[in-house]
Design a protein around this motif. Structure first.
Motif, PDB file in Angstrom:
ATOM      1  N   GLU A   8       0.812  -1.212   0.000  1.00  0.00           N
ATOM      2  CA  GLU A   8       0.000   0.000   0.000  1.00  0.00           C
ATOM      3  C   GLU A   8       0.845   1.261   0.000  1.00  0.00           C
ATOM      4  O   GLU A   8       0.306   2.367  -0.106  1.00  0.00           O
ATOM      5  CB  GLU A   8      -0.959  -0.001   1.195  1.00  0.00           C
ATOM      6  CG  GLU A   8      -1.978  -1.133   1.129  1.00  0.00           C
ATOM      7  CD  GLU A   8      -3.044  -1.034   2.211  1.00  0.00           C
ATOM      8  OE1 GLU A   8      -3.015  -0.052   2.992  1.00  0.00           O
ATOM      9  OE2 GLU A   8      -3.898  -1.931   2.273  1.00  0.00           O
ATOM     10  N   SER A   9       2.152   1.110   0.079  1.00  0.00           N
ATOM     11  CA  SER A   9       3.038   2.274   0.086  1.00  0.00           C
ATOM     12  C   SER A   9       4.135   2.099  -0.954  1.00  0.00           C
ATOM     13  O   SER A   9       4.534   0.972  -1.301  1.00  0.00           O
ATOM     14  CB  SER A   9       3.682   2.466   1.465  1.00  0.00           C
ATOM     15  OG  SER A   9       4.621   1.426   1.720  1.00  0.00           O
ATOM     16  N   ALA A  12       7.260   0.276   0.591  1.00  0.00           N
ATOM     17  CA  ALA A  12       7.221  -1.189   0.665  1.00  0.00           C
ATOM     18  C   ALA A  12       7.445  -1.806  -0.702  1.00  0.00           C
ATOM     19  O   ALA A  12       8.165  -2.816  -0.831  1.00  0.00           O
ATOM     20  CB  ALA A  12       5.874  -1.633   1.235  1.00  0.00           C
ATOM     21  N   MET A  13       6.837  -1.222  -1.739  1.00  0.00           N
ATOM     22  CA  MET A  13       7.032  -1.762  -3.086  1.00  0.00           C
ATOM     23  C   MET A  13       8.483  -1.638  -3.518  1.00  0.00           C
ATOM     24  O   MET A  13       9.069  -2.586  -4.062  1.00  0.00           O
ATOM     25  CB  MET A  13       6.113  -1.040  -4.078  1.00  0.00           C
ATOM     26  CG  MET A  13       6.317  -1.461  -5.527  1.00  0.00           C
ATOM     27  SD  MET A  13       5.064  -0.835  -6.670  1.00  0.00           S
ATOM     28  CE  MET A  13       5.209   0.942  -6.410  1.00  0.00           C
ATOM     29  N   ARG A  14       9.083  -0.482  -3.279  1.00  0.00           N
ATOM     30  CA  ARG A  14      10.475  -0.278  -3.695  1.00  0.00           C
ATOM     31  C   ARG A  14      11.428  -1.221  -2.964  1.00  0.00           C
ATOM     32  O   ARG A  14      12.412  -1.668  -3.542  1.00  0.00           O
ATOM     33  CB  ARG A  14      10.886   1.174  -3.462  1.00  0.00           C
ATOM     34  CG  ARG A  14      10.382   2.121  -4.526  1.00  0.00           C
ATOM     35  CD  ARG A  14      10.894   3.521  -4.287  1.00  0.00           C
ATOM     36  NE  ARG A  14      10.584   4.402  -5.409  1.00  0.00           N
ATOM     37  CZ  ARG A  14      10.814   5.702  -5.390  1.00  0.00           C
ATOM     38  NH1 ARG A  14      11.341   6.278  -4.316  1.00  0.00           N
ATOM     39  NH2 ARG A  14      10.514   6.441  -6.447  1.00  0.00           N
ATOM     40  N   ALA A  15      11.143  -1.529  -1.709  1.00  0.00           N
ATOM     41  CA  ALA A  15      12.005  -2.444  -0.962  1.00  0.00           C
ATOM     42  C   ALA A  15      11.995  -3.822  -1.613  1.00  0.00           C
ATOM     43  O   ALA A  15      13.048  -4.468  -1.760  1.00  0.00           O
ATOM     44  CB  ALA A  15      11.553  -2.528   0.496  1.00  0.00           C
ATOM     45  N   ILE A  93       0.676  -6.914  -5.602  1.00  0.00           N
ATOM     46  CA  ILE A  93      -0.295  -5.889  -5.971  1.00  0.00           C
ATOM     47  C   ILE A  93       0.141  -4.592  -5.309  1.00  0.00           C
ATOM     48  O   ILE A  93       0.420  -4.573  -4.091  1.00  0.00           O
ATOM     49  CB  ILE A  93      -1.713  -6.254  -5.494  1.00  0.00           C
ATOM     50  CG1 ILE A  93      -2.188  -7.563  -6.130  1.00  0.00           C
ATOM     51  CG2 ILE A  93      -2.696  -5.122  -5.798  1.00  0.00           C
ATOM     52  CD1 ILE A  93      -3.478  -8.103  -5.517  1.00  0.00           C
ATOM     53  N   PHE A  94       0.206  -3.534  -6.090  1.00  0.00           N
ATOM     54  CA  PHE A  94       0.388  -2.202  -5.520  1.00  0.00           C
ATOM     55  C   PHE A  94      -0.986  -1.580  -5.419  1.00  0.00           C
ATOM     56  O   PHE A  94      -1.641  -1.326  -6.429  1.00  0.00           O
ATOM     57  CB  PHE A  94       1.319  -1.367  -6.402  1.00  0.00           C
ATOM     58  CG  PHE A  94       1.578   0.016  -5.870  1.00  0.00           C
ATOM     59  CD1 PHE A  94       1.869   0.228  -4.527  1.00  0.00           C
ATOM     60  CD2 PHE A  94       1.548   1.113  -6.716  1.00  0.00           C
ATOM     61  CE1 PHE A  94       2.115   1.507  -4.031  1.00  0.00           C
ATOM     62  CE2 PHE A  94       1.791   2.397  -6.244  1.00  0.00           C
ATOM     63  CZ  PHE A  94       2.071   2.590  -4.891  1.00  0.00           C
ATOM     64  N   GLU A 100      -1.554   8.386  -0.942  1.00  0.00           N
ATOM     65  CA  GLU A 100      -0.193   7.947  -1.264  1.00  0.00           C
ATOM     66  C   GLU A 100       0.217   8.433  -2.638  1.00  0.00           C
ATOM     67  O   GLU A 100       1.394   8.781  -2.870  1.00  0.00           O
ATOM     68  CB  GLU A 100      -0.114   6.418  -1.198  1.00  0.00           C
ATOM     69  CG  GLU A 100       1.259   5.834  -1.510  1.00  0.00           C
ATOM     70  CD  GLU A 100       2.262   5.993  -0.376  1.00  0.00           C
ATOM     71  OE1 GLU A 100       3.416   5.576  -0.542  1.00  0.00           O
ATOM     72  OE2 GLU A 100       1.892   6.534   0.690  1.00  0.00           O
ATOM     73  N   MET A 101      -0.736   8.461  -3.561  1.00  0.00           N
ATOM     74  CA  MET A 101      -0.432   8.887  -4.928  1.00  0.00           C
ATOM     75  C   MET A 101      -0.464  10.402  -5.082  1.00  0.00           C
ATOM     76  O   MET A 101       0.319  10.977  -5.836  1.00  0.00           O
ATOM     77  CB  MET A 101      -1.432   8.246  -5.894  1.00  0.00           C
ATOM     78  CG  MET A 101      -1.372   6.723  -5.925  1.00  0.00           C
ATOM     79  SD  MET A 101       0.240   6.094  -6.478  1.00  0.00           S
ATOM     80  CE  MET A 101       0.138   6.451  -8.237  1.00  0.00           C
TER      81      MET A 101
END
Length: 282
Positions: A8-9, A12-15, A93-94, A100-101
């Motif tokens: 959701e952030s 977290a996705m980039r990590a 899933i993002f 956030e966007m």
């Protein structure tokens, strides 16, 4: 298939992506607004051919809807979407909240020319592609994916996003995938669920008219006469026609003959409250 991760952030996705890249593994992004159907799943399957890991974004982007359009009623089916993505083996899933966007103070837009300003969907939805380009640019840089897969059904969108990614040196490859269709030829779309039974029965006419028009053009029929007669057929059938045009397949510029280059037929028309778009190559 294993459980799909949900981020959701951006952090977290980039990590996760950083870990995959550190292992030398490619990452693909499939941008969606959810309400997934088999066309979306085909995008995921195509992405899996090009990359070890696939992230599917699910975000109903408010900046690409005009005030009179269907943002609030756009279908939101996250649990069903997640089940489909787990079944096909997507990695993540993002699923960001709007904040956030577009956090408080967000004030940036992308100015578009080229295929975004050719008098097709941009004539009827003048702010749409600005919103699409802005959110796609953010998704590309947020995910740091190596490639993104887009369907050809939204053909003008595909050309806009491809041009933007190249012009802004975003370092992401845009991979197109042919339109997925129902058995009767109707292009798959999340908005098809809005059609009444009678409208659903009529909707495939768009594809049939385009196929007949493409055949006429390949046979060197007069372009302006053939397009005009196809437009009339759609209107007579009961559609409210926004446009049916033959355009250059890459630039989307108007054409006067087959000699002008590869041609794409593009259509947008309404049945009741539902706006349908489609396109085919000549």
């Amino acid at each position: 298939m294993g459980q799909v991760a949900v981020f959701e952030s951006v952090k977290a996705m980039r990590a996760a992506v950083a870990g995959w890249h550190a292992a030398g593994e490619k990452v693909a992004l499939v941008p969606t607004m959810g309400a997934l159907h088999q066309g979306h799943i085909a995008l995921v399957t195509e992405a899996q051919k090009h990359a070890k890991h696939v992230i599917v974004s699910i975000f109903v982007n408010p900046t690409q809807f005009a005030p009179h359009e269907d943002f609030k009623k756009y279908p939101r089916t996250f649990e069903g979407d997640r089940a489909q993505l787990e079944a096909v083996g997507a990695d993540a899933i993002f699923f960001p909240p709007v904040e956030e966007m577009y956090p408080p103070g967000f004030a940036t837009r992308i100015l578009l020319l080229g295929p975004a300003a050719v008098g097709l969907d941009d004539r009827f939805r003048p702010t749409h592609f600005e919103g699409v380009a802005t959110v796609c640019c953010k998704l590309f840089t947020q995910s740091r994916a190596d490639l993104a897969v887009f369907g050809e059904k939204d053909y003008q969108q595909l050309k806009v996003v491809t041009r933007m990614a190249a012009d802004l040196d975003l370092g992401i490859e845009i991979v197109p995938l042919a339109t997925f269709r129902e058995p009767d030829g109707l292009a798959m779309s999340s908005r098809n669920r809005y059609l009444s039974p009678e409208e659903r029965a009529l909707a495939p006419l768009l594809h049939r008219v385009m196929q007949a028009l493409a055949a006429r053009l390949r046979n060197r029929d007069d372009l302006f006469r053939a397009v005009g007669e196809a437009q009339s057929e759609i209107i007579t059938a009961g559609f409210e026609l926004d446009y049916l045009e033959a355009r250059h397949a890459e630039t989307l510029a108007p054409v006067t003959s087959l000699a002008d280059g590869p041609i794409r037929i593009l259509v947008a028309a309404r049945l009741g409250a539902t706006r349908l778009i489609d396109n085919i190559a000549v």
